[in-house]
Scaffold this active site. Structure first.
Site, short mmCIF file in Angstrom:
data_model
loop_
_atom_site.label_atom_id
_atom_site.label_comp_id
_atom_site.label_asym_id
_atom_site.label_seq_id
_atom_site.Cartn_x
_atom_site.Cartn_y
_atom_site.Cartn_z
N GLY A 44 0.81 -1.22 0.00
CA GLY A 44 0.00 0.00 0.00
C GLY A 44 0.84 1.26 0.00
O GLY A 44 0.56 2.23 -0.71
N CYS A 45 1.90 1.26 0.78
CA CYS A 45 2.77 2.44 0.87
C CYS A 45 3.53 2.67 -0.43
O CYS A 45 3.75 3.82 -0.83
CB CYS A 45 3.72 2.31 2.06
SG CYS A 45 2.83 2.22 3.63
N THR A 46 3.91 1.60 -1.08
CA THR A 46 4.58 1.72 -2.37
C THR A 46 3.61 2.28 -3.41
O THR A 46 3.97 3.19 -4.17
CB THR A 46 5.14 0.35 -2.82
OG1 THR A 46 6.09 -0.08 -1.84
CG2 THR A 46 5.81 0.44 -4.18
#
Length: 154
Positions: A44-46
């Site tokens: 998700g952060c990527t």
């Protein structure tokens, strides 16, 4: 708890390049997108970081500084930034003091929350969504457009 219309809390932090910055360095000069995310190199952060990267040309049109914040160390940020060619600042918040200032702590996971701050240092928009990481840049762009429209009217 910070809310829309509040002065953005000032903090100092160390960037992915090892440079010490303060939010105050940008107030009066640029709009600011300050986004908190859980962890470098997670799916998700990527996706969220790459969405900011992929919309970089649009963001630049709004005279904006983008700052991503997580508790990862500087070395992790540096690798994450290089791996995905991120054109913006990542800062390390190992003791979660910046998260605390913005009440961006979350419950089980650290919160994924974005603040759009105008050139006067006023929080203009807050978007909080753990499960829609790509939407953070869309929300930021909408808020930046609204700020621009208000500047043109005044």
């Amino acid at each position: 708890m910070v809310k829309v219309g509040d002065k953005a809390p000032i903090f100092e932090a160390v960037t992915d390049s090892g440079e010490k910055i303060s939010l105050a360095d940008f107030i009066g000069k640029h709009n600011i997108v300050l986004y908190f995310y859980p962890k470098d190199n997670t799916p998700g952060c990527t996706r969220e970081a790459c969405a900011f990267r992929d919309n970089w040309n649009l963001l630049k049109d709004y005279d904006v500084v983008v700052i991503g914040v997580s508790s990862d160390d500087i070395n992790s940020h540096k690798k994450f930034k290089e791996k995905y060619q991120l054109p913006f600042i990542l800062v390390s918040d190992p003791d979660k003091k910046i998260r605390e200032l913005y009440n961006a702590k979350g419950f089980i996971l650290p919160a994924r929350i974005t603040f759009v701050i105008d050139k006067r240092g006023i929080i203009r928009h807050i978007y909080n969504s753990q499960f829609n990481p790509e939407n953070h840049v869309k929300e930021a762009l909408k808020a930046l457009q609204k700020i621009r429209e208000e500047e043109v009217r005044n």
